[in-house]
Scaffold this motif. Sequence first.
Motif, PDB file in Angstrom:
ATOM      1  N   LYS A 150       0.821  -1.218   0.000  1.00 39.65           N
ATOM      2  CA  LYS A 150       0.000   0.000   0.000  1.00 39.65           C
ATOM      3  C   LYS A 150       0.852   1.264   0.000  1.00 39.65           C
ATOM      4  CE  LYS A 150      -4.037  -1.839  -0.108  1.00 39.65           C
ATOM      5  NZ  LYS A 150      -4.830  -1.719  -1.326  1.00 39.65           N
ATOM      6  N   LEU A 151       1.987   1.225   0.695  1.00 38.22           N
ATOM      7  CA  LEU A 151       2.873   2.379   0.711  1.00 38.22           C
ATOM      8  C   LEU A 151       3.425   2.636  -0.686  1.00 38.22           C
ATOM      9  CD1 LEU A 151       4.098   4.515   2.551  1.00 38.22           C
ATOM     10  CD2 LEU A 151       5.997   2.947   2.960  1.00 38.22           C
ATOM     11  N   LYS A 152       3.818   1.595  -1.391  1.00 43.39           N
ATOM     12  CA  LYS A 152       4.291   1.739  -2.766  1.00 43.39           C
ATOM     13  C   LYS A 152       3.180   2.282  -3.664  1.00 43.39           C
ATOM     14  CE  LYS A 152       7.627  -1.978  -2.408  1.00 43.39           C
ATOM     15  NZ  LYS A 152       7.925  -3.378  -2.749  1.00 43.39           N
ATOM     16  N   GLU A 153       1.961   1.772  -3.489  1.00 44.15           N
ATOM     17  CA  GLU A 153       0.827   2.258  -4.282  1.00 44.15           C
ATOM     18  C   GLU A 153       0.581   3.736  -4.022  1.00 44.15           C
ATOM     19  OE1 GLU A 153      -2.577  -0.163  -3.408  1.00 44.15           O
ATOM     20  OE2 GLU A 153      -1.670  -1.947  -4.302  1.00 44.15           O
ATOM     21  N   LEU A 154       0.658   4.127  -2.760  1.00 42.03           N
ATOM     22  CA  LEU A 154       0.442   5.533  -2.400  1.00 42.03           C
ATOM     23  C   LEU A 154       1.518   6.417  -3.027  1.00 42.03           C
ATOM     24  CD1 LEU A 154      -1.324   7.445  -0.719  1.00 42.03           C
ATOM     25  CD2 LEU A 154       0.172   6.979   1.212  1.00 42.03           C
ATOM     26  N   TYR A 155       2.752   5.967  -2.986  1.00 44.01           N
ATOM     27  CA  TYR A 155       3.840   6.727  -3.599  1.00 44.01           C
ATOM     28  C   TYR A 155       3.639   6.827  -5.108  1.00 44.01           C
ATOM     29  CZ  TYR A 155       8.340   8.189  -5.292  1.00 44.01           C
ATOM     30  OH  TYR A 155       9.325   8.874  -5.941  1.00 44.01           O
ATOM     31  N   ASN A 156       3.318   5.716  -5.746  1.00 42.35           N
ATOM     32  CA  ASN A 156       3.113   5.712  -7.196  1.00 42.35           C
ATOM     33  C   ASN A 156       1.930   6.584  -7.594  1.00 42.35           C
ATOM     34  OD1 ASN A 156       5.298   4.057  -7.707  1.00 42.35           O
ATOM     35  ND2 ASN A 156       4.094   2.199  -7.556  1.00 42.35           N
ATOM     36  N   GLU A 157       0.879   6.554  -6.797  1.00 35.56           N
ATOM     37  CA  GLU A 157      -0.284   7.403  -7.054  1.00 35.56           C
ATOM     38  C   GLU A 157       0.119   8.872  -6.982  1.00 35.56           C
ATOM     39  OE1 GLU A 157      -3.933   8.735  -4.307  1.00 35.56           O
ATOM     40  OE2 GLU A 157      -3.877   6.581  -4.695  1.00 35.56           O
ATOM     41  N   ASN A 158       0.916   9.211  -5.980  1.00 38.60           N
ATOM     42  CA  ASN A 158       1.356  10.592  -5.816  1.00 38.60           C
ATOM     43  C   ASN A 158       2.258  11.021  -6.966  1.00 38.60           C
ATOM     44  OD1 ASN A 158       1.748  13.112  -4.302  1.00 38.60           O
ATOM     45  ND2 ASN A 158       3.843  12.380  -4.200  1.00 38.60           N
ATOM     46  N   SER A 159       3.076  10.128  -7.446  1.00 39.46           N
ATOM     47  CA  SER A 159       4.024  10.514  -8.495  1.00 39.46           C
ATOM     48  C   SER A 159       3.361  10.661  -9.859  1.00 39.46           C
ATOM     49  CB  SER A 159       5.171   9.505  -8.573  1.00 39.46           C
ATOM     50  OG  SER A 159       4.694   8.249  -8.959  1.00 39.46           O
ATOM     51  N   THR A 160       2.097  10.264  -9.982  1.00 35.12           N
ATOM     52  CA  THR A 160       1.402  10.405 -11.262  1.00 35.12           C
ATOM     53  C   THR A 160       0.290  11.448 -11.230  1.00 35.12           C
ATOM     54  OG1 THR A 160      -0.120   8.602 -10.712  1.00 35.12           O
ATOM     55  CG2 THR A 160       1.851   8.028 -11.947  1.00 35.12           C
ATOM     56  N   ASN A 161       0.062  12.087 -10.066  1.00 33.22           N
ATOM     57  CA  ASN A 161      -1.014  13.093 -10.015  1.00 33.22           C
ATOM     58  C   ASN A 161      -0.460  14.506 -10.135  1.00 33.22           C
ATOM     59  OD1 ASN A 161      -0.162  14.053  -7.532  1.00 33.22           O
ATOM     60  ND2 ASN A 161      -1.664  12.949  -6.359  1.00 33.22           N
ATOM     61  N   LYS A 162      -1.306  15.472  -9.979  1.00 30.75           N
ATOM     62  CA  LYS A 162      -0.935  16.885 -10.145  1.00 30.75           C
ATOM     63  C   LYS A 162       0.190  17.311  -9.214  1.00 30.75           C
ATOM     64  CE  LYS A 162      -5.438  18.532 -11.646  1.00 30.75           C
ATOM     65  NZ  LYS A 162      -6.530  19.438 -11.327  1.00 30.75           N
ATOM     66  N   LEU A 163       0.251  16.722  -8.025  1.00 27.17           N
ATOM     67  CA  LEU A 163       1.253  17.149  -7.063  1.00 27.17           C
ATOM     68  C   LEU A 163       2.665  16.887  -7.561  1.00 27.17           C
ATOM     69  CD1 LEU A 163      -0.330  16.007  -3.696  1.00 27.17           C
ATOM     70  CD2 LEU A 163      -0.188  18.294  -4.607  1.00 27.17           C
ATOM     71  N   SER A 164       2.866  15.853  -8.345  1.00 27.26           N
ATOM     72  CA  SER A 164       4.205  15.532  -8.817  1.00 27.26           C
ATOM     73  C   SER A 164       4.721  16.573  -9.794  1.00 27.26           C
ATOM     74  CB  SER A 164       4.213  14.163  -9.480  1.00 27.26           C
ATOM     75  OG  SER A 164       3.442  14.195 -10.661  1.00 27.26           O
ATOM     76  N   LYS A 165       3.840  17.383 -10.353  1.00 28.01           N
ATOM     77  CA  LYS A 165       4.246  18.406 -11.300  1.00 28.01           C
ATOM     78  C   LYS A 165       4.724  19.679 -10.608  1.00 28.01           C
ATOM     79  CE  LYS A 165       1.045  16.545 -14.651  1.00 28.01           C
ATOM     80  NZ  LYS A 165      -0.226  16.712 -15.308  1.00 28.01           N
TER      81      LYS A 165
END
Length: 71
Positions: free
Chosen positions: A49-64
Motif C-alpha cells: 500500500k505504501l508503494k501504491e500511495l507513492y506511485n499514485e502521488n508521483s502520477t497526479n498533479k502534485l508531482s508536477k
Amino acid sequence: MQHYEEVGLSRQEHFVYAWSIIGKLFVMLIVLIIHSFAPRFFTETFSTKLKELYNENSTNKLSKSKKDLFL
C-alpha cells in the motif's frame, strides 16, 4: 495561496486530496497495529500500500510541482 499554486490544485481539490490520504494512512495504521500483535496477518500489505500511495502521488498533479512533497 502560494502552496495551492505550487501543487497545482484548487483549495477544494487540495482539501479532498489531503483527506483521501488521511483515510488511506488510517487504514494502514490499523493494518500495522494488527500485524504487530499477529505477524502472520498482513505480511506484505503495508509495504504494498505504501508503494501504491507513492506511485499514485508521483502520477497526479502534485508531482508536477517544484517540490517533492513526500520525499
